[in-house]
Design an enzyme around this catalytic site. Sequence first.
Site, mmCIF file in Angstrom:
data_model
loop_
_atom_site.group_PDB
_atom_site.id
_atom_site.type_symbol
_atom_site.label_atom_id
_atom_site.label_comp_id
_atom_site.label_asym_id
_atom_site.label_seq_id
_atom_site.Cartn_x
_atom_site.Cartn_y
_atom_site.Cartn_z
ATOM 1 C CE LYS A 55 13.619 -4.673 -5.561
ATOM 2 N NZ LYS A 55 12.556 -4.931 -4.228
ATOM 3 C CD GLN A 99 9.048 -5.833 -3.512
ATOM 4 O OE1 GLN A 99 10.342 -6.207 -3.722
ATOM 5 N NE2 GLN A 99 8.929 -4.868 -2.872
ATOM 6 C CG ASP A 122 15.441 -7.188 1.149
ATOM 7 O OD1 ASP A 122 15.927 -6.364 0.601
ATOM 8 O OD2 ASP A 122 14.486 -8.229 0.831
HETATM 9 N N1 GUN Z 1 9.279 -3.459 0.112
HETATM 10 C C1 GUN Z 1 9.481 -2.287 0.237
HETATM 11 N N2 GUN Z 1 10.765 -1.970 0.333
HETATM 12 C C2 GUN Z 1 11.447 -3.447 0.234
HETATM 13 C C3 GUN Z 1 12.792 -3.846 0.320
HETATM 14 O O1 GUN Z 1 13.860 -3.062 0.793
HETATM 15 N N3 GUN Z 1 12.832 -5.126 0.447
HETATM 16 C C4 GUN Z 1 11.804 -6.148 0.148
HETATM 17 N N4 GUN Z 1 11.910 -7.166 -0.076
HETATM 18 N N5 GUN Z 1 10.563 -5.594 0.111
HETATM 19 C C5 GUN Z 1 10.320 -4.262 0.170
#
Ligand code: GUN
Length: 294
Positions: A55, A99, A122
């Site tokens: 990211k 996350q 998100d």
């Molecule tokens: N963990 C697995 N996929 C995601 C996601 O799309 N967003 C976040 N914040 N954590 C994740």
Amino acid sequence: MAKKPRIIDGKKVANRMRAEMIGEVAALAKRKITPGLAVILVGDNPASQVYVRMKGKACAEVGVNSFEHRLPKTCTERRLLNLIAKLNADKRVHGILVQLPLPKQINEQKVLNAVDPDKDVDGFHPVNVGKMLNGEDAFVPCTPHGCQELLLRYGYDPAGKHVVIVGRSNIVGKPLAAMLMQKAAGANATVTICHSRTKNLPSITKQADILIAAIGVPEFVKARMVKEGAVVIDVGVNRIEDKSKKSGYRLVGDVDFNGVSKKVKAITPVPGGVGPMTITMLLKNTIEAAKRKK
Ligand code: GUN
């Protein structure tokens, strides 16, 4: 149908979209705005560490500021909530991503609820979940959004099609079903969700014009579970042991790619399918959040 399927190349689409975003970021710079994304990683989950690194790299590629916050796995819920409150108030931060998964001493939903809905890139805050379900403008979760974008860019409009989703998570299955059933361009599908308690699951997956696997079980979907000529989207990312690799493992999806690809019209690979799209949609939401700011 022993023909080779069309490979739905998420990496290619993601690169094209990211190239477009560079222009959008430049236009924002003229208004003295640099989109900023704060990413919070709690603990040392190896997969999460990889995602967070990717990211950060993607942000740099398109000119989005990235603010990384790492907290120990023993971190209290209070400390995490305090950090989120600080980021909610920080004008340089337009998007906040926590996350997942979080360590077990922390209530995940409580944390997601603490993020300002206007910074919830998100799309996990109940305000955005509810708005999306109602068909209102909202941040939508990145992985489902990436799946929809891939289908549309490859000319597989879900309208009127039977979409079967295997998996009912809050991150993928549920929001994807809500998105694709909307009375809206790029949606209008007939959606069925299957999960671990579904009876005779193959009889349902075989009805899918578009089959989406998001169950988190390596190579769960086999050729016999898929209709000839279907379009298959594989959301899974699973590490399986492979001694022939330097790392000792390789990545496979939730679909048995070799078997299934002999039967279908089109399929996403793992890696290089949905994965790159997820991060691209996160960048898109972050830029959108920055544009909304006065
Ligand atoms: N963990 C697995 N996929 C995601 C996601 O799309 N967003 C976040 N914040 N954590 C994740």
